[in-house]
Write an enzyme that holds these catalytic residues in place. Structure first.
Site, mmCIF file in Angstrom:
data_model
loop_
_atom_site.group_PDB
_atom_site.id
_atom_site.type_symbol
_atom_site.label_atom_id
_atom_site.label_comp_id
_atom_site.label_asym_id
_atom_site.label_seq_id
_atom_site.Cartn_x
_atom_site.Cartn_y
_atom_site.Cartn_z
ATOM 1 N N TYR A 59 11.128 4.105 3.638
ATOM 2 C CA TYR A 59 10.537 4.734 2.453
ATOM 3 C C TYR A 59 11.637 5.155 1.438
ATOM 4 O O TYR A 59 12.313 6.337 1.758
ATOM 5 C CB TYR A 59 9.549 5.861 2.623
ATOM 6 C CG TYR A 59 8.290 5.452 3.452
ATOM 7 C CD1 TYR A 59 7.910 4.037 3.718
ATOM 8 C CD2 TYR A 59 7.559 6.245 4.065
ATOM 9 C CE1 TYR A 59 6.809 3.763 4.469
ATOM 10 C CE2 TYR A 59 6.362 5.994 4.789
ATOM 11 C CZ TYR A 59 6.083 4.705 4.935
ATOM 12 O OH TYR A 59 4.994 4.230 5.646
ATOM 13 N N PHE A 204 -3.043 3.544 4.419
ATOM 14 C CA PHE A 204 -4.144 3.094 3.327
ATOM 15 C C PHE A 204 -5.517 3.516 3.725
ATOM 16 O O PHE A 204 -6.509 2.824 3.619
ATOM 17 C CB PHE A 204 -4.031 1.700 2.906
ATOM 18 C CG PHE A 204 -4.385 1.536 1.784
ATOM 19 C CD1 PHE A 204 -4.138 2.352 0.491
ATOM 20 C CD2 PHE A 204 -5.073 0.240 1.320
ATOM 21 C CE1 PHE A 204 -4.753 2.117 -0.776
ATOM 22 C CE2 PHE A 204 -5.451 -0.094 0.128
ATOM 23 C CZ PHE A 204 -5.365 0.893 -1.034
ATOM 24 N N LEU A 206 -7.633 5.447 2.148
ATOM 25 C CA LEU A 206 -8.603 5.802 1.082
ATOM 26 C C LEU A 206 -9.148 4.709 0.258
ATOM 27 O O LEU A 206 -9.904 4.948 -0.772
ATOM 28 C CB LEU A 206 -7.913 6.760 0.267
ATOM 29 C CG LEU A 206 -7.760 8.108 0.554
ATOM 30 C CD1 LEU A 206 -7.109 9.290 -0.140
ATOM 31 C CD2 LEU A 206 -9.457 8.569 0.792
#
Length: 276
Positions: A59, A204, A206
């Site tokens: 990241y 992920f 949501l």
């Protein structure tokens, strides 16, 4: 809400954690735009009882781990910071698996330095590199566990066979696969991890799925005076008691909303209607 914690080793984890991936530049590349806000979001998460934070060497790359140390070091006693290694990042939105032992070793050493720790609580292999024998990829991980540089090991985006293959090499405590209301391709892996007592960390979490599903979620959200995101998270918490959630956000308002999902108790009928 029933069971709000899950144990990793001797650490009791609140099942609603925080995923730090969004606290990076566009395409998960480079520094986050508003660093001051990002630091506040991380501090607010921990102040609100989050004790599981998920990051990765990839990241930024690297920037995200340093940001976490910047915001939260010295760390609160029961805070578990999970990181990952095994991806090269040539540019924005560009992810290339690199399971070479040299790269993995470098990832681990770099994460230790950036997070300012002597031991990584949970180190996860971000992807199994199809071009490298997994035993070779994991050799430096086995070594780091022996040396006390890594406490627990997890995997990401793996099949049941791959989990078993890795378990023959070293013990694992968690699996992080894509899973949400709209995408349940890893259903069997989730059930397998539950049987094995491993944490399942949907990334992920949501996505709320097709329109048909969205209407159903909206109706249930209205009944609970909740947001659709809260319902999506509450569904995952009810789906299996080994699920640890790591929704990410750059907004303190959304962060606080997400954390309230643990207070929502879906009925079995509501759960079933969304599970279809």
């Amino acid at each position: 809400m029933g069971n709000t914690t899950f144990k990793i080793g001797e650490l009791e984890i609140n099942r609603l954690g925080y995923g730090a991936m969004q606290l990076t530049g566009k395409g998960v590349f480079g520094e986050v735009d508003d660093r001051e806000n990002a630091i506040k979001v991380l501090q607010e998460a921990v102040a609100n009882g989050v004790n599981f934070i998920d990051t990765a060497e990839a990241y930024g790359p690297k920037f995200n781990e340093s940001l976490i140390a910047n915001a939260l070091y010295p760390y609160k006693k029961d805070l578990l910071i999970a990181t990952k290694g095994g991806f090269d990042r040539p540019g924005p939105n560009n992810w290339v698996p690199n399971g070479s032992p040299e790269n993995i070793k470098e990832n681990i050493e770099g994460s230790l330095q950036r997070l300012k720790v002597d031991t990584i609580d949970l180190w996860q292999l971000h992807r199994i590199d199809p071009n490298v024998d997994v035993a070779k990829t994991l050799a430096p991980v086995v070594e780091a566990v022996k040396e006390g540089k890594i406490k627990y090991v997890g995997l990401s985006e793996v099949t049941i066979d791959q989990i078993k293959q890795v378990q023959d090499i070293l013990p694992i405590v968690s699996v992080q696969n894509l899973y949400n209301l709209a995408n349940r391709q890893w259903e069997r892996v989730l059930d397998f991890t539950a049987e094995q007592g491993l944490a399942f960390i949907p990334w992920f979490p949501l996505a709320s799925g097709p329109d048909k599903l969205e209407d159903k979620i909206k109706a249930i959200a209205e009944k609970h005076q909740a947001t659709t995101a809260q319902i999506a998270l509450a569904w995952l918490l009810k789906r299996s008691s080994n699920i640890l959630l790591i929704p990410g956000t750059k907004s303190i308002v959304h962060l606080e909303e997400n954390l309230k999902a643990t207070e929502i108790e879906l009925t079995d009928a509501e759960f079933e209607s969304l599970a279809k």
